[in-house]
Design a protein around this motif. Sequence first.
Motif, short mmCIF file in Angstrom:
data_model
loop_
_atom_site.label_atom_id
_atom_site.label_comp_id
_atom_site.label_asym_id
_atom_site.label_seq_id
_atom_site.Cartn_x
_atom_site.Cartn_y
_atom_site.Cartn_z
N GLY A 1 18.36 -60.75 -20.73
CA GLY A 1 17.86 -61.95 -21.01
C GLY A 1 17.67 -61.86 -22.69
N ARG A 2 17.91 -60.67 -23.32
CA ARG A 2 18.28 -61.04 -24.94
C ARG A 2 19.31 -61.64 -25.37
NH1 ARG A 2 15.32 -55.82 -24.39
NH2 ARG A 2 16.87 -54.51 -24.76
N LEU A 3 20.23 -61.66 -24.42
CA LEU A 3 21.53 -62.16 -24.80
C LEU A 3 21.50 -63.99 -25.02
CD1 LEU A 3 24.00 -60.38 -23.02
CD2 LEU A 3 23.38 -59.74 -25.35
N GLY A 4 20.31 -64.38 -24.26
CA GLY A 4 20.24 -65.72 -24.10
C GLY A 4 21.12 -66.62 -23.30
N LEU A 5 21.87 -65.86 -22.11
CA LEU A 5 22.74 -66.43 -21.44
C LEU A 5 22.21 -67.69 -20.76
CD1 LEU A 5 24.04 -63.40 -19.53
CD2 LEU A 5 25.24 -64.69 -21.20
N ARG A 6 22.95 -68.79 -20.81
CA ARG A 6 23.09 -70.11 -20.09
C ARG A 6 23.70 -70.27 -18.72
NH1 ARG A 6 22.88 -74.53 -25.19
NH2 ARG A 6 20.83 -74.04 -25.87
N THR A 7 24.79 -69.55 -18.87
CA THR A 7 25.63 -69.56 -17.58
C THR A 7 26.29 -68.40 -17.27
OG1 THR A 7 26.19 -71.85 -18.53
CG2 THR A 7 27.59 -71.20 -16.86
N VAL A 8 26.51 -68.14 -15.90
CA VAL A 8 27.38 -67.00 -15.47
C VAL A 8 28.40 -67.81 -14.30
CG1 VAL A 8 27.49 -65.04 -14.06
CG2 VAL A 8 25.72 -64.99 -15.76
N ILE A 9 29.80 -67.26 -14.71
CA ILE A 9 30.80 -67.67 -13.84
C ILE A 9 31.23 -66.41 -13.24
CG2 ILE A 9 33.17 -68.22 -13.63
CD1 ILE A 9 32.92 -69.91 -16.16
N ASP A 10 31.18 -66.60 -11.83
CA ASP A 10 31.35 -65.45 -10.81
C ASP A 10 32.74 -65.43 -10.20
OD1 ASP A 10 31.34 -63.29 -8.85
OD2 ASP A 10 29.26 -63.85 -8.25
N PHE A 11 33.94 -64.83 -10.40
CA PHE A 11 35.13 -65.07 -9.85
C PHE A 11 35.23 -64.07 -8.63
CE2 PHE A 11 36.58 -65.18 -14.34
CZ PHE A 11 37.13 -66.56 -14.45
#
Length: 317
Positions: A56-66
Amino acid sequence: MTGRWAPSRQIALDGAVNVRDIGGYRSTCGREVLRGRLFRGDALSQLSDLDLQRLGRLGLRTVIDFRTAGEILLGGPDRLPYGVEVASVPVSGGDLGAVYELIASGDHERQRRELGAGRAAWFMVEMNRGFVADARQREAFGAALRLVCVTGRLPLLYHCSGGKDRAGWMTAIVLTALGVPRELVLRDYLLSNDFHRTEYQKLRYDLVKTGIVADPELLRPIMEQSATYLGAAFEEAERRYSSFGRFVTDGLETSDAMLGELRRALLGDLVPPEPVSLTARLALAAARPQAAQDDIGDQHEEQAQPDRDRDVGQPLR
């Protein structure tokens, strides 16, 4: 050799060992890839509650799952902080499932016959060539790269199961497109060996102890990364498209405008604007693959039209 590069990039998590920032590498234009914008990783299905706070502290907006549907079924869906959008972009990565079934069979003679005498390493070389040669896999990497280029989707994390093969090739594509020298790209690729070393040593020991495998060295080429594997993917890209730059533009279907966005976001001091809806963007790309490119191109009319012969490894001027 690679250990000294690891601590400053790894995101320490309880439920994943190979999550790291790809920033900090210096490109040929003299600028460093910005940290905190793009991350690579292994499966995120076993994350603890504390891990979710750390992510959460990284501020992720998107994750791509291969990962494929089968991998997700076996390993479980990602556990992510609230509000992170997930794009499923499955890449089969060769028939690794058949290799795992072979190992689980406990048939020592068959394991030696099919994995020995360099056959396991050859399988990995061919798997990496397939990232480029196989149309469906190449299209998946292209879709992932175009998503990384979209304004407002960073910070972003892409991952597979081990974070070494599919995530490794994706990282090589991005870093090379940013002008990071091949030597540094390879160093980042081989860092997976450092992060997985303890885990894989234990796995080999357990397989021998339970009698499933008689010769643990048969598994080393599959579990560990080699410069030969990454080299095979680069060679295939350059053989088919004459240069890596043309592979990125023609093979992965990215425009110069998109790559300009990528370089500004990861080499410049761009403050990410409000995110674009991932669902809407993927739907648009599926219905009209060219529309996403035109949308970005319209915002930057002052840029030159794509030059297919220009090497992508060279930064924009």
